[in-house]
Write a protein that holds these residues in place. Structure first.
Motif, PDB file in Angstrom:
ATOM      1  N   SER A  54       0.821  -1.204   0.000  1.00  0.00           N
ATOM      2  CA  SER A  54       0.000   0.000   0.000  1.00  0.00           C
ATOM      3  C   SER A  54       0.861   1.262   0.000  1.00  0.00           C
ATOM      4  O   SER A  54       0.622   2.195  -0.772  1.00  0.00           O
ATOM      5  CB  SER A  54      -0.922  -0.015   1.223  1.00  0.00           C
ATOM      6  N   MET A  55       1.881   1.285   0.848  1.00  0.00           N
ATOM      7  CA  MET A  55       2.763   2.439   0.932  1.00  0.00           C
ATOM      8  C   MET A  55       3.547   2.624  -0.376  1.00  0.00           C
ATOM      9  O   MET A  55       3.676   3.737  -0.883  1.00  0.00           O
ATOM     10  CB  MET A  55       3.736   2.274   2.100  1.00  0.00           C
ATOM     11  N   LYS A  57       2.714   1.640  -3.383  1.00  0.00           N
ATOM     12  CA  LYS A  57       1.823   2.091  -4.448  1.00  0.00           C
ATOM     13  C   LYS A  57       1.536   3.577  -4.321  1.00  0.00           C
ATOM     14  O   LYS A  57       1.467   4.285  -5.326  1.00  0.00           O
ATOM     15  CB  LYS A  57       0.530   1.283  -4.434  1.00  0.00           C
ATOM     16  N   GLN A  58       1.404   4.073  -3.090  1.00  0.00           N
ATOM     17  CA  GLN A  58       1.186   5.496  -2.868  1.00  0.00           C
ATOM     18  C   GLN A  58       2.389   6.319  -3.325  1.00  0.00           C
ATOM     19  O   GLN A  58       2.242   7.470  -3.740  1.00  0.00           O
ATOM     20  CB  GLN A  58       0.898   5.785  -1.401  1.00  0.00           C
ATOM     21  N   LEU A  59       3.561   5.729  -3.255  1.00  0.00           N
ATOM     22  CA  LEU A  59       4.783   6.410  -3.691  1.00  0.00           C
ATOM     23  C   LEU A  59       5.010   6.305  -5.194  1.00  0.00           C
ATOM     24  O   LEU A  59       5.984   6.833  -5.712  1.00  0.00           O
ATOM     25  CB  LEU A  59       5.987   5.850  -2.937  1.00  0.00           C
ATOM     26  N   GLY A  60       4.120   5.571  -5.884  1.00  0.00           N
ATOM     27  CA  GLY A  60       4.212   5.497  -7.329  1.00  0.00           C
ATOM     28  C   GLY A  60       4.867   4.249  -7.887  1.00  0.00           C
ATOM     29  O   GLY A  60       5.062   4.148  -9.099  1.00  0.00           O
ATOM     30  N   THR A  62       5.111   0.503  -9.239  1.00  0.00           N
ATOM     31  CA  THR A  62       4.196  -0.438  -9.887  1.00  0.00           C
ATOM     32  C   THR A  62       4.235  -1.756  -9.113  1.00  0.00           C
ATOM     33  O   THR A  62       5.151  -2.002  -8.318  1.00  0.00           O
ATOM     34  CB  THR A  62       4.600  -0.709 -11.354  1.00  0.00           C
TER      35      THR A  62
END
Length: 69
Positions: A54-55, A57-60, A62
């Motif tokens: 989750s973290m 993905k929030q940072l971009g 893939t």
């Protein structure tokens, strides 16, 4: 046997329960233990793995990047 079911874990992370199965099939999370009747039970390791995903993905990152990490 203690642990969270797929539905409860998905609800905790606000994701679709099928996403957990997808993550497992793709090797992004480890394979959970199963009850005698075949239900998947997720433990603390899976909570940590999903928090990391989750973290990231929030940072971009893939999903492929996350898998490599």
């Amino acid at each position: 046997m203690k642990g969270l079911t797929r539905g409860k874990l998905a609800k905790r992370f606000a994701i679709n329960p099928e996403t957990l199965r997808y993550y497992e099939n793709e090797g992004v999370i480890s394979t959970p233990k199963r009850t005698l009747n075949g239900y998947r039970l997720y433990d603390e390791i899976h909570l940590q793995q999903l928090a990391f995903i989750s973290m990231a993905k929030q940072l971009g990152f893939t999903l492929n990047d996350i898998k490599l990490l």
